[in-house]
Scaffold this motif. Structure first.
Motif, PDB file in Angstrom:
ATOM      1  N   ILE A  10      -3.162 -22.209  -9.464  1.00 33.40           N
ATOM      2  CA  ILE A  10      -3.761 -20.982  -9.665  1.00 33.40           C
ATOM      3  C   ILE A  10      -5.113 -21.049 -10.452  1.00 33.40           C
ATOM      4  CG2 ILE A  10      -3.426 -18.737 -10.976  1.00 33.40           C
ATOM      5  CD1 ILE A  10      -0.491 -18.699 -10.400  1.00 33.40           C
ATOM      6  N   LEU A  11      -4.954 -22.005 -11.330  1.00 32.96           N
ATOM      7  CA  LEU A  11      -6.232 -22.307 -12.206  1.00 32.96           C
ATOM      8  C   LEU A  11      -7.229 -22.872 -11.599  1.00 32.96           C
ATOM      9  CD1 LEU A  11      -4.717 -23.369 -15.937  1.00 32.96           C
ATOM     10  CD2 LEU A  11      -5.773 -21.205 -15.181  1.00 32.96           C
ATOM     11  N   ILE A  12      -6.907 -23.870 -10.797  1.00 38.08           N
ATOM     12  CA  ILE A  12      -7.968 -24.545 -10.017  1.00 38.08           C
ATOM     13  C   ILE A  12      -8.659 -23.459  -8.821  1.00 38.08           C
ATOM     14  CG2 ILE A  12      -8.222 -26.267  -8.085  1.00 38.08           C
ATOM     15  CD1 ILE A  12      -6.327 -27.914  -9.416  1.00 38.08           C
ATOM     16  N   ASN A  13      -7.884 -22.752  -8.402  1.00 34.81           N
ATOM     17  CA  ASN A  13      -8.735 -21.733  -7.245  1.00 34.81           C
ATOM     18  C   ASN A  13      -9.186 -20.732  -8.237  1.00 34.81           C
ATOM     19  OD1 ASN A  13      -7.684 -21.924  -4.292  1.00 34.81           O
ATOM     20  ND2 ASN A  13      -5.807 -22.956  -5.476  1.00 34.81           N
ATOM     21  N   LEU A  14      -8.778 -20.375  -9.187  1.00 38.31           N
ATOM     22  CA  LEU A  14      -9.584 -19.197 -10.047  1.00 38.31           C
ATOM     23  C   LEU A  14     -10.733 -19.875 -10.519  1.00 38.31           C
ATOM     24  CD1 LEU A  14      -9.440 -16.293 -10.923  1.00 38.31           C
ATOM     25  CD2 LEU A  14      -8.253 -17.120 -13.061  1.00 38.31           C
ATOM     26  N   GLY A  15     -10.541 -20.898 -11.227  1.00 38.82           N
ATOM     27  CA  GLY A  15     -11.683 -21.392 -11.787  1.00 38.82           C
ATOM     28  C   GLY A  15     -13.000 -21.910 -10.595  1.00 38.82           C
ATOM     29  N   ALA A  16     -12.703 -22.391  -9.517  1.00 37.20           N
ATOM     30  CA  ALA A  16     -13.409 -22.555  -8.471  1.00 37.20           C
ATOM     31  C   ALA A  16     -14.311 -21.191  -8.007  1.00 37.20           C
ATOM     32  CB  ALA A  16     -12.814 -23.146  -7.133  1.00 37.20           C
ATOM     33  N   GLY A  17     -13.336 -20.033  -7.895  1.00 37.33           N
ATOM     34  CA  GLY A  17     -13.946 -18.794  -7.350  1.00 37.33           C
ATOM     35  C   GLY A  17     -14.827 -18.276  -8.422  1.00 37.33           C
ATOM     36  N   ILE A  79      -3.316 -27.294  -2.398  1.00 35.59           N
ATOM     37  CA  ILE A  79      -4.533 -26.977  -2.918  1.00 35.59           C
ATOM     38  C   ILE A  79      -5.602 -27.528  -1.713  1.00 35.59           C
ATOM     39  CG2 ILE A  79      -6.218 -28.221  -4.333  1.00 35.59           C
ATOM     40  CD1 ILE A  79      -4.265 -28.828  -6.357  1.00 35.59           C
ATOM     41  N   LEU A  80      -5.136 -28.287  -1.228  1.00 31.79           N
ATOM     42  CA  LEU A  80      -6.186 -28.979   0.126  1.00 31.79           C
ATOM     43  C   LEU A  80      -6.111 -27.586   1.260  1.00 31.79           C
ATOM     44  CD1 LEU A  80      -7.893 -31.198   1.391  1.00 31.79           C
ATOM     45  CD2 LEU A  80      -5.772 -31.611   2.871  1.00 31.79           C
ATOM     46  N   LEU A  81      -5.213 -26.706   1.337  1.00 30.87           N
ATOM     47  CA  LEU A  81      -5.128 -25.673   2.184  1.00 30.87           C
ATOM     48  C   LEU A  81      -5.942 -24.297   1.501  1.00 30.87           C
ATOM     49  CD1 LEU A  81      -3.834 -23.873   4.532  1.00 30.87           C
ATOM     50  CD2 LEU A  81      -1.924 -23.556   2.997  1.00 30.87           C
ATOM     51  N   THR A  82      -5.673 -24.184  -0.002  1.00 31.39           N
ATOM     52  CA  THR A  82      -5.983 -22.937  -0.614  1.00 31.39           C
ATOM     53  C   THR A  82      -7.455 -23.070  -1.111  1.00 31.39           C
ATOM     54  OG1 THR A  82      -5.138 -23.582  -2.540  1.00 31.39           O
ATOM     55  CG2 THR A  82      -3.614 -22.105  -1.178  1.00 31.39           C
ATOM     56  N   LEU A  83      -7.767 -24.087  -1.652  1.00 29.06           N
ATOM     57  CA  LEU A  83      -9.168 -24.290  -2.312  1.00 29.06           C
ATOM     58  C   LEU A  83     -10.180 -24.227  -1.391  1.00 29.06           C
ATOM     59  CD1 LEU A  83     -10.487 -24.536  -4.887  1.00 29.06           C
ATOM     60  CD2 LEU A  83     -10.497 -27.206  -4.488  1.00 29.06           C
ATOM     61  N   PRO A  84     -10.465 -24.650  -0.266  1.00 26.91           N
ATOM     62  CA  PRO A  84     -11.695 -24.506   0.602  1.00 26.91           C
ATOM     63  C   PRO A  84     -11.607 -22.884   1.236  1.00 26.91           C
ATOM     64  CG  PRO A  84     -10.353 -26.241   1.527  1.00 26.91           C
ATOM     65  CD  PRO A  84      -9.436 -25.660   0.512  1.00 26.91           C
TER      66      PRO A  84
END
Length: 210
Positions: A10-17, A79-84
């Motif tokens: 969650i933090l990785i995706n939220l931070g990137a966004g 992460i490889l699925l959701t981050l992009p």
């Protein structure tokens, strides 16, 4: 996955966004945020190539989890699925919505500035040559847009009238939005695109410079 893995995801995706949309959020102006946004536009599009690999890996992990109850799903697969996908959606769609917000936010912060310009005109009989002439008699300080991706307000005296404008990045700093206040409503678009759009606020319009 363990709870800590879900938190990381969650933090990785939220931070990137948040980094991608940071040019359109309130805060002191800086150049770094547009680098994040531009990187998001590029990596978000190119990163979609990784989604099938992430999906395949995630499905394989889920099957292993189902077949063997003790198997821990590898968080890197998700992460490889959701981050992009997160970066793509925020850079293309969420940023467009937030650009409307940041435009309105920056416009609203000019109210006192416009009043001070008109007071200057009433007293001096002409509009100021620059905003610096307004301080400190007519306004204590020249306001900033206070949007991280908008540097300043730009003032131009045009004979017996004037304009106030600011810019927002749209595509990689090659295509950007120019928002202009013209009390005479004689707005003009520069560049190849001549369409002018209403902001919903009196005397404020914008166009896309290409």
């Amino acid at each position: 996955m363990k709870s800590i893995d879900w938190v990381k995801l969650i933090l990785i995706n939220l931070g990137a966004g948040l980094l991608v949309i940071s040019p359109f959020l309130p805060g002191p102006p800086n150049d770094i945020v547009n680098l994040f946004y531009n990187a998001g536009l590029i990596l978000g599009t190119l990163g979609l190539i990784l989604v099938p690999f992430g999906l395949t890996w995630t499905i394989r992990e889920l099957k292993q989890k189902r077949n063997g109850g003790k198997h821990q799903i590898d968080v890197k697969a998700i992460i490889l699925l959701t981050l992009p996908i997160t970066v793509f959606i925020t850079s293309i769609y969420v940023s467009e919505l937030l650009r409307d917000f940041s435009r309105g936010f920056a416009i609203n912060r000019t109210e006192e500035l416009i009043q001070s310009i008109e007071k200057f005109k009433e007293k001096k009989g002409t509009y100021p040559e620059s905003l610096a002439e307004l301080t400190p008699e007519f306004i204590a300080d020249i306001p900033s847009p206070f949007i991280m991706g908008i540097k300043n307000y730009y003032y131009t005296k045009l004979g017996n009238t004037y304009t106030i404008s600011f810019e927002q990045n749209v595509i990689l700093n090659f295509n950007f939005e120019v928002v202009t206040f013209d009390p005479t409503d004689n707005h003009k678009a520069e560049g190849e695109i001549k369409d002018i759009y209403d902001t919903g606020i009196n005397h404020w319009k914008y166009y896309l410079f290409d």
